[in-house]
Design a protein around this motif. Structure first.
Motif, mmCIF file in Angstrom:
data_model
loop_
_atom_site.group_PDB
_atom_site.id
_atom_site.type_symbol
_atom_site.label_atom_id
_atom_site.label_comp_id
_atom_site.label_asym_id
_atom_site.label_seq_id
_atom_site.Cartn_x
_atom_site.Cartn_y
_atom_site.Cartn_z
ATOM 1 N N VAL A 39 26.666 -14.586 -30.174
ATOM 2 C CA VAL A 39 26.140 -15.685 -31.404
ATOM 3 C C VAL A 39 27.103 -15.426 -32.891
ATOM 4 C CG1 VAL A 39 24.495 -16.111 -32.586
ATOM 5 C CG2 VAL A 39 23.752 -15.384 -30.315
ATOM 6 N N VAL A 80 19.899 -16.684 -28.463
ATOM 7 C CA VAL A 80 18.860 -15.967 -29.288
ATOM 8 C C VAL A 80 17.462 -15.937 -28.596
ATOM 9 C CG1 VAL A 80 17.510 -16.143 -31.674
ATOM 10 C CG2 VAL A 80 20.025 -16.614 -31.539
ATOM 11 N N LEU A 113 24.394 -23.343 -28.455
ATOM 12 C CA LEU A 113 23.558 -22.056 -28.818
ATOM 13 C C LEU A 113 22.251 -22.238 -28.406
ATOM 14 C CD1 LEU A 113 22.670 -19.562 -30.739
ATOM 15 C CD2 LEU A 113 21.944 -21.247 -32.296
ATOM 16 N N VAL A 145 16.645 -25.530 -27.674
ATOM 17 C CA VAL A 145 15.518 -24.627 -28.038
ATOM 18 C C VAL A 145 14.573 -24.619 -26.533
ATOM 19 C CG1 VAL A 145 13.754 -24.224 -29.245
ATOM 20 C CG2 VAL A 145 15.654 -25.058 -30.337
ATOM 21 N N ILE A 165 18.471 -20.968 -27.899
ATOM 22 C CA ILE A 165 17.385 -20.490 -28.479
ATOM 23 C C ILE A 165 15.999 -20.324 -27.694
ATOM 24 C CG2 ILE A 165 15.775 -20.045 -30.587
ATOM 25 C CD1 ILE A 165 18.167 -21.661 -32.177
ATOM 26 N N ILE A 206 22.748 -27.348 -29.862
ATOM 27 C CA ILE A 206 21.534 -26.201 -29.917
ATOM 28 C C ILE A 206 20.670 -26.702 -29.131
ATOM 29 C CG2 ILE A 206 20.144 -24.944 -31.337
ATOM 30 C CD1 ILE A 206 21.713 -25.690 -33.800
ATOM 31 N N ALA A 260 19.708 -11.759 -31.416
ATOM 32 C CA ALA A 260 21.034 -12.470 -31.101
ATOM 33 C C ALA A 260 21.875 -11.768 -30.195
ATOM 34 C CB ALA A 260 21.463 -12.920 -32.481
ATOM 35 N N ALA A 273 20.401 -20.858 -36.006
ATOM 36 C CA ALA A 273 19.066 -20.335 -35.609
ATOM 37 C C ALA A 273 18.135 -19.783 -36.674
ATOM 38 C CB ALA A 273 19.464 -18.952 -34.526
ATOM 39 N N ARG A 311 24.144 -17.967 -35.815
ATOM 40 C CA ARG A 311 23.109 -17.415 -36.355
ATOM 41 C C ARG A 311 22.384 -17.765 -37.357
ATOM 42 N NH1 ARG A 311 22.376 -11.510 -35.677
ATOM 43 N NH2 ARG A 311 20.832 -10.544 -37.367
#
Length: 272
Positions: free
Chosen positions: A140, A117, A94, A70, A96, A68, A136, A148, A145
């Motif tokens: 995703v 996201v 992922l 961010v 974000i 992930i 999203a 997140a 999800r």
């Protein structure tokens, strides 16, 4: 923190006030410090508690791939910061983003098509009392999800919107909203001083009134309109004030225009 997050590696790009607040929330919720990597050329004071807890600090992305990422850097530096992430991204990583006004398409233009996201937190997240709206994209998964949602709700509740354009409205209501409330407290204190109170007393009364009313809305679960009616006696002092605030062109229409202006500006920024 839910078990599904523990095996992953979370990379936070940007360790400013908001990024540090989010990271602190993740650690408090149970994310293992060794799973968190913060990428920021300078470790400011806000980030110090996170690093002291055991999070890894890097000046540039590196090491093993992240599960992930961010994106918590300022929008104006995001484009320059994104390419350096490519070596630590997997196909399933992922992303974000909390960069205001930056669309998913603008991120994919640099990093390629990925699960993304787009989120808009607000500044009360700095004390664990924020709220975040998020969207999203179609890449995703349900698991991503949930990841997140766990991360974004660590500093307060979060809400999903059904289309990316909804983030512009979220920005106008809750993203910019704390400033509206601060302005109200400022104006209430100034009005109190003009009514004869010492300025410092008027400010304390305004601060606690705004904060207490907000807390009452959260705890009671009643609609704001009902809470307003509860405190309004017919022909009393509150009614006299509300007759002014609820008159034609009063607070309601004024806020409607303010939110519309903020939303229009958010849409403009998203197009640039």
């Amino acid at each position: 923190m839910s078990a599904w997050l523990e095996p992953g590696r979370v990379l936070l790009l940007g360790g400013g006030n908001m990024g540090a607040a989010m990271a602190g929330g993740w650690l408090a919720a149970g994310l293992a410090p060794g799973r968190l990597v913060v990428v920021d050329p300078r470790a400011g004071a806000a980030l110090r508690p996170v690093l002291d807890a055991g999070a890894v600090h890097l000046e540039a992305p590196g090491g093993e791939a992240a599960d992930i990422v961010v994106l918590a850097v300022k929008p104006q530096v995001l484009d320059a910061a994104l390419p350096a992430l490519l070596p630590v991204l997997k196909e399933s990583t992922l992303l974000i983003s909390i960069a205001a006004g930056r669309t998913i398409a603008s991120i994919e233009a640099v990093l390629g098509a990925r699960p993304v996201v787009r989120a808009m937190p607000n500044t009360p997240a700095l004390i664990g009392r924020g709220i975040t709206g998020a969207f999203a994209n179609g890449r995703v998964s349900d698991t991503a999800r949930a990841s997140a949602e766990a991360l974004l709700s660590a500093c307060g509740p979060m809400e999903w919107v059904g289309e990316e354009g909804g983030i512009d409205a979220v920005t106008a209501v809750s993203g910019s909203g704390p400033a509206y409330v601060f302005l109200m407290a400022e104006a209430l204190a100034e009005a109190g001083a003009k009514a004869g109170l010492a300025p410092d007393l008027a400010l304390r009364l305004a601060r606690h009134t705004v904060a207490g009313a907000g807390e009452l809305m959260i705890r009671s679960g009643e609609e704001p309109a009902q809470l307003r009616r509860n405190v309004t006696s017919p022909n009393g002092t509150t009614q006299a004030a509300l007759d002014v605030l609820m008159a034609e062109g009063g607070l309601g229409p004024l806020l409607e225009r303010a939110v519309a202006a903020a939303k229009a500006r958010a849409e403009e920024l998203s197009r640039n």
